[in-house]
Each structure stands twice: as C-alpha cells, then as structure tokens.
Design an enzyme around this catalytic site. Structure first.
Site, PDB file in Angstrom:
ATOM      1  N   SER A   1      10.027  -5.478  -3.992  1.00 58.75           N
ATOM      2  CA  SER A   1       8.597  -5.199  -4.148  1.00 58.75           C
ATOM      3  C   SER A   1       8.188  -4.138  -3.133  1.00 58.75           C
ATOM      4  O   SER A   1       8.946  -3.812  -2.222  1.00 58.75           O
ATOM      5  CB  SER A   1       7.787  -6.467  -3.908  1.00 58.75           C
ATOM      6  OG  SER A   1       7.834  -6.776  -2.524  1.00 58.75           O
ATOM      7  N   LYS A   2       6.957  -3.669  -3.298  1.00 62.22           N
ATOM      8  CA  LYS A   2       6.475  -2.629  -2.382  1.00 62.22           C
ATOM      9  C   LYS A   2       6.523  -3.094  -0.940  1.00 62.22           C
ATOM     10  O   LYS A   2       6.889  -2.358  -0.039  1.00 62.22           O
ATOM     11  CB  LYS A   2       5.044  -2.255  -2.728  1.00 62.22           C
ATOM     12  CG  LYS A   2       5.017  -1.184  -3.769  1.00 62.22           C
ATOM     13  CD  LYS A   2       3.632  -0.628  -3.960  1.00 62.22           C
ATOM     14  CE  LYS A   2       3.658   0.165  -5.250  1.00 62.22           C
ATOM     15  NZ  LYS A   2       2.382   0.385  -5.832  1.00 62.22           N
ATOM     16  N   ARG A   3       6.146  -4.353  -0.727  1.00 61.90           N
ATOM     17  CA  ARG A   3       6.090  -4.860   0.630  1.00 61.90           C
ATOM     18  C   ARG A   3       7.485  -4.879   1.274  1.00 61.90           C
ATOM     19  O   ARG A   3       7.632  -4.709   2.464  1.00 61.90           O
ATOM     20  CB  ARG A   3       5.487  -6.253   0.615  1.00 61.90           C
ATOM     21  CG  ARG A   3       4.699  -6.570   1.876  1.00 61.90           C
ATOM     22  CD  ARG A   3       4.428  -8.042   1.955  1.00 61.90           C
ATOM     23  NE  ARG A   3       5.577  -8.774   1.425  1.00 61.90           N
ATOM     24  CZ  ARG A   3       5.504  -9.991   0.936  1.00 61.90           C
ATOM     25  NH1 ARG A   3       4.371 -10.601   0.862  1.00 61.90           N
ATOM     26  NH2 ARG A   3       6.589 -10.599   0.496  1.00 61.90           N
TER      27      ARG A   3
END
Ligand code: GLU
Length: 475
Positions: A246-248
């Site tokens: 994911s982006k995180r």
C-alpha cells in the site's frame, strides 16, 4: 540470445511507484542483455482516469533511474506514434478486419439490459457470460455503441516465462469490448494491436492481466497474429508479506525516494531484488551485473515482500562504496541551511565522518547539525545517559575540567587527540562510556557522534573550547 523488443506501457493515471518501475526495469534488462530495444508506450485511452503531468512524471522517473528507452512518445521511432490516443486510426482498421471476418459485432444493449442478464445469471448461480446473449441480428456498427469481439471459446495451454505452463478452460473466454462507445479502444484490444505492430517480442507485465490471457489468445488467433512471449511478474507485498503493497508501506512515488536522497544504484539494486535473485547469496548488484545476470526464469512466482529496511541497508552499502568526492557531489542539495556558512573542505570532512552511518542523504541535517551551529546546552543528555546520570554535577564538572586542561595542550590532530583522550582514561580512572560521553555531550550537545577524536578534529579547537566553556557554566 535473440535481440528482444520489450516495452513498458504505463497508463498516465498517476505517478510511478515501485511496482510500475519494477516492471519497467525487468523489461529494460531483458532488452539490454539481448542487445534489443526497450520501448515506452503511453496507454492513455482511459480519458476519465488520466492525470495531468503523469506522462512527464513517468519519463522523469525512467530517466532518473537510467532506464533509457529506444523509442517513445517524446523521442519517436519507426513504429510510432507511441501514445495510444494518436493511434486511433490503427485500431479502427483492425476493428474493421474483425468485423469483415465476422469476429466483431455492435453491442446493442443498454447498460440496464446487461445488468439484467447479469442478475439472471446470478439467480441461477451461473457465471455471467456475455456470449450467451449475443444478439441474433446485430445492427451495423456505427461507432456510437461498443464494438465487441465475437470469441470462439476453447481451452488454452500457454507458457509464461515466470509462471510456467498454464491452462484455462473455455469458460474463461467471453466476448469483450474492443472499442468503447466513446470511440477509444479498450486496453484489451489496443495493447494487442500495438504489441503486434511494434513487433514486441516479450510482454512483461503485472499479475492483474493473467486472468484475461485466454481472451487475448483467442483474439490473437482471430487476428492471425503470432503472440509474443509472456512473463507475468508477481505482486509486491507489504512488509508483513501478506497484503499487496500500500501507499503507506512504500508504494509511493519513486521520485520521492530520490527526493529523500537514495542513490540510483541502490534503487535499481533494490527494485531488481523484488522477486528476483540470481540463485546465489549475492545481494549487491551493479547495473552491469543486473544486465548480465537477470533472467525471467529466475523471477519468483509468489509475491515479493517489500522491506524498506533492506532498501536502507542497500543504500547505506552504496553510500559507503562511493569515494568522498563522488559522495560529496551527490549530496548537493541535502545540506542544512547553516552549512552554507562553511567552506567545501569543512563540509567534505563532516561528510567523511558520517559516511559510515549515513543511510540516505535526507538524514544529513540531523546527523550533522552540531558541526554547523552551537546547540543549546541540554542537561537531559546527561540525565538520560545511564552512566552519566550517576554522577553529581560537581563531579562531572571536575572531570570535564581535567579534559579541558589536557585538550588545551593538543595540536588537535586526530592522533594527538586520540592519545590524550586515552591518557585521560588513566589519569581520571574513568571508563570511556563516562569520560568520552561527557566530552561528546559537552562539545556536540548530541547523544551520538562519529569517533570523538575525529569529531573534535573537524570541529576545531575554537569551537570545542567555546562549547566546553558553555557546558562548564551550565554544570
Ligand atoms: N497500461 C497497462 C497498465 O498500466 C499496462 C499493462 C501492460 O504492460 O500491458 O497497467
């Protein structure tokens, strides 16, 4: 090895993250190792999802990583144009070929009607297949309704350079849309036409397309095209090795890594390692070694875990491998404001001291600020230090005074400072964990620093004594 023609075919719907760049890197490596060509093609037919500036961003990302392409939207090439929206006439031509051969038809249904078919299939627990609802007498296609492929369902077996021998039953085949009602082709149709016309030899792409592969094989047959080799690269998983990245977790813009001061060498090395190794324990690969050793057959089938700590480790490795001049040149733009007041030799010496510990350039201000300014005396550094906090302030003051007296005699060269500091251990009867920590805190106001003698040497006599004086006053 026959020269391969590979392509990277991003849609300009946002920035490139590590997953996209990895696909590009693998395709680039295959082209470069075989003496072939690497092509950049913009798949920009989804007008609703297009993001302004995405094309420039994709190009900048490839350039920054040194993934040079031989043909592309900004440089042209014999098989151009390389933006799909500039190739619409070609899709129309091939669509006509399919219509003439009775292999494509105008889709007469409204979305509501299709939804009804779907619900009916659901009610009897059958998968919805569009081909079960083919109109008997489809109208002549006027370009205002979707154009659908008339499939010929059958079983397929095919080889994927990464995933091995695969097969799918006829139920995987359906009549998919070739050209949408807005006049733009679907990915399913356009990529196949382009790969054919651009003479692409290997399609290297993500897993999200593998389920559609039987449909593509059906279309290749209908068009009488020979199909390229296929290579499906595995997903990149988050640090837990379970969910998709994911982006995180790091699926951020690849250019962000360069903004944080990661080296190209490390990024290439790290991205290549997401799902590939050469079968040995080797972890560090130069660009040339990657070109030499990469093979699609050694790309793993299961998801590749993205571990940012590994990237930090690799970047640290590449930072240590550079000579100081090179490292200094690359560190430009990452120095704190206060460093501007100092000359290059001083900054270079500071960099030499932190090179061993530095993981990426954005850490430079944090690791070096005390070299460029006096930090306010911070008693917490003493209170938080397991060893120092056991002493009375007066005892610390007397220890620091003894150090001051000895250092006053020093020429401030590293050997002399080292000798004096060691001699002080004897005369004061204290351990390095106490004496050196005290001098370090006093002269840097930081809990950590490079070796004390080297730090004092770079700081210089004047700064060291000014700070010792400030610390003595505070004690
Ligand atoms: N335009 C597709 C995407 O960005 C490319 C897939 C492919 O490489 O064929 O996902």
């Amino acid at each position: 090895m026959k020269p391969a023609r590979t392509r990277f075919a991003p849609s300009p719907t946002g920035y490139l993250h590590v997953g996209g760049i990895r696909t590009a890197l693998f395709a680039w490596l295959v082209a470069r190792q075989s003496g072939g060509q690497f092509v950049l093609r913009l798949e920009d037919t989804d007008r609703a999802r297009e993001v302004q500036g995405a094309e420039a961003h994709i190009i900048e990302s490839l350039r920054t990583l040194g993934l040079d392409y031989d043909e592309g939207p900004d440089i042209g090439g014999v098989y151009g144009p390389y933006r799909q929206t500039e190739r619409l006439a070609k899709y129309q031509e091939w669509a006509q070929v399919l219509i003439d051969a009775g292999r494509a038809y105008a889709d007469p249904y409204t979305p509501e009607e299709v939804q009804k078919f779907r619900e009916e299939a659901q009610a009897i627990q059958k998968p919805f297949l569009y081909r079960n609802h083919r109109p008997e007498n489809p109208p002549k296609w006027d370009g205002k309704t979707p154009l659908r492929f008339k499939s010929e369902p059958k079983d397929y077996r095919w080889h994927d350079a990464v995933m091995g021998d695969l097969h799918a039953g006829a139920e995987a085949i359906d009549d998919f849309v070739l050209i949408k009602s807005d006049g733009f082709p679907t990915y399913n149709f356009a990529h196949l036409i382009d790969d054919h016309e651009m003479q692409i030899s290997h399609i290297i792409r993500g897993q999200e397309f593998i389920a559609s592969q039987p449909n593509y094989l059906n279309l290749y047959e209908a068009l009488e095209f020979e199909h390229p080799a296929f290579a499906t690269v595995p997903h990149i998983l988050g640090p837990d090795g379970k969910k998709k990245l994911s982006k995180r977790d790091g699926a951020k813009d690849v250019l962000d890594y360069f903004r944080d001061g990661f080296l190209t060498e490390a990024m290439l090395n790290f991205i290549a390692s997401l799902g590939w190794n050469d079968g040995t324990e080797q972890e560090i690969f130069t660009r040339d070694e990657l070109i030499q050793k990469f093979s699609l057959e050694r790309v793993q089938r299961s998801g590749a875990r993205f571990d940012e700590n590994r990237l930090l480790w690799m970047n640290g490795h590449w930072i240590r491998s550079l000579n100081l001049d090179e490292l200094y040149a690359r560190s430009k733009g990452f120095w704190p404001k206060d460093a501007e007041k100092y000359d290059e030799d001083y900054r270079r010496a500071v960099l030499g001291l932190i090179q061993e510990r530095l993981k990426y350039f954005k850490e430079i201000p944090e690791l070096t600020d005390f070299f460029f300014k006096d930090l306010p005396v911070n008693m917490e550094l003493i209170d938080d230090n397991k060893q120092l906090k056991k002493f009375e302030r007066s005892e610390l003051k007397s220890l620091l005074k003894q150090a001051q007296a000895s250092l006053a005699q020093s020429d401030f060269t590293v050997p002399d400072l080292t000798d004096r500091l060691n001699a002080l251990l004897e005369t004061t009867g204290q351990k390095p964990g106490i004496l050196f920590s005290l001098v370090r805190v006093a002269t840097t106001q930081a809990p950590f620093s490079p070796s004390l003698a080297e730090t004092l040497n770079v700081l210089g006599r004047e700064t060291a004594f000014r700070r010792i004086e400030q610390a003595l006053n505070a004690l």
